[in-house]
Design an enzyme around this catalytic site. Sequence first.
Site, PDB file in Angstrom:
ATOM      1  N   LYS A  83      47.024  58.389  10.378  1.00  0.00           N
ATOM      2  CA  LYS A  83      47.764  57.148  10.640  1.00  0.00           C
ATOM      3  C   LYS A  83      48.219  56.562   9.308  1.00  0.00           C
ATOM      4  O   LYS A  83      47.410  56.316   8.406  1.00  0.00           O
ATOM      5  CB  LYS A  83      46.834  56.150  11.324  1.00  0.00           C
ATOM      6  CG  LYS A  83      47.222  55.846  12.747  1.00  0.00           C
ATOM      7  CD  LYS A  83      46.201  54.925  13.331  1.00  0.00           C
ATOM      8  CE  LYS A  83      46.777  54.119  14.442  1.00  0.00           C
ATOM      9  NZ  LYS A  83      45.803  53.147  14.946  1.00  0.00           N
TER      10      LYS A  83
HETATM   11  C1  E4P Z   1      46.270  51.706  17.845  1.00  0.00           C
HETATM   12  O1  E4P Z   1      46.752  52.681  17.342  1.00  0.00           O
HETATM   13  C2  E4P Z   1      46.271  50.359  17.238  1.00  0.00           C
HETATM   14  O2  E4P Z   1      45.606  50.382  16.030  1.00  0.00           O
HETATM   15  C3  E4P Z   1      45.684  49.378  18.188  1.00  0.00           C
HETATM   16  O3  E4P Z   1      46.219  49.609  19.477  1.00  0.00           O
HETATM   17  C4  E4P Z   1      45.851  47.936  17.765  1.00  0.00           C
HETATM   18  O4  E4P Z   1      45.421  47.103  18.808  1.00  0.00           O
HETATM   19  P1  E4P Z   1      45.154  45.524  18.594  1.00  0.00           P
HETATM   20  O5  E4P Z   1      46.450  44.859  18.298  1.00  0.00           O
HETATM   21  O6  E4P Z   1      44.576  45.086  19.904  1.00  0.00           O
HETATM   22  O7  E4P Z   1      44.197  45.407  17.446  1.00  0.00           O
END
Ligand code: E4P
Length: 216
Positions: A83
Site C-alpha cells: 500500500k
Molecule cells: C483500507 O484500505 C483503508 O485503510 C480503510 O478502509 C480505511 O478505513 P477508515 O476510514 O474507516 O479508517
Amino acid sequence: MKFFIDTANIDEIREASDMGVIDGVTTNPSLISKEDGKFEDIIRQICEIVDGPISAEVIATDAAGMIDEARKLSQIHKNVVVKIPCIREGLKATKALSSDGIGVNMTLVFSPSQALLAAKAGAMFASPFVGRLDDISHYGMELVQQIVSIYNNYSFETEVLVASIRNPLHLVDAAQMGADVATMPFKVIDQIVRHPLTDIGLKKFLADWEKVKARS
Ligand code: E4P
C-alpha cells in the site's frame, strides 16, 4: 466482485474467512497498531489464513524509502500487495514497483484525478476512501462512480477497491456501480449477513420441526 476484510485482527480474519466470502485483506498502520506483535509477523500470519491479495502499507514518504520497504514486504509472501499513499513520491514508487511485478494498492485516494494517476502509474488497486469523504460532507460514493466510469472509458486494468466502508449501503452502492472490490471491517460483514426476517423465519421453522419430531 471481490470482498476484502479491512482489519489486522487474526480472529476476525479467521471467522470471516471461514464464512467463505473473503478474497483478500487490507491493513493500514492504524489497524496494525491495534494488534499485538511485529508487523511482519502479523502480515505473515494473515497470508497463511487468506489466499488472496494482502495489503501491507509502507511508512516511508520518499520514493526510494517506499521502494525499499515495499521490496522487503513483498518478500514476506507472494500475495503481499504494497500500500502506497497517493502523493508524488508514491506515484514514482508505484511506477517502479509495478514495472518490477510488485502489486501496489494506491491508498488515500480522494479524487478522480488521483485515481487516474494511480492507474497511469500501474497500480493494481486504487482505494477511494468513501467513509472519510462522507465524514466531511462529500458523497464518497460519487467518487467511486466517477472512477469506475473513467477506468471503463480507457480500459485501465487497475481495480477500484472501495475503502473506508462504514455501512452495508456503501457495499450495495459499490456493487451497483460495478466496483471491483469492497474492503469492509468485520462489523459490516456481520451486518450484511443479518436480516430480521431470516431470524424470524428460522425460529418458526425450528419451532414447527419440534411438532414433526413429537409425532415419532
Ligand atoms: C483500507 O484500505 C483503508 O485503510 C480503510 O478502509 C480505511 O478505513 P477508515 O476510514 O474507516 O479508517
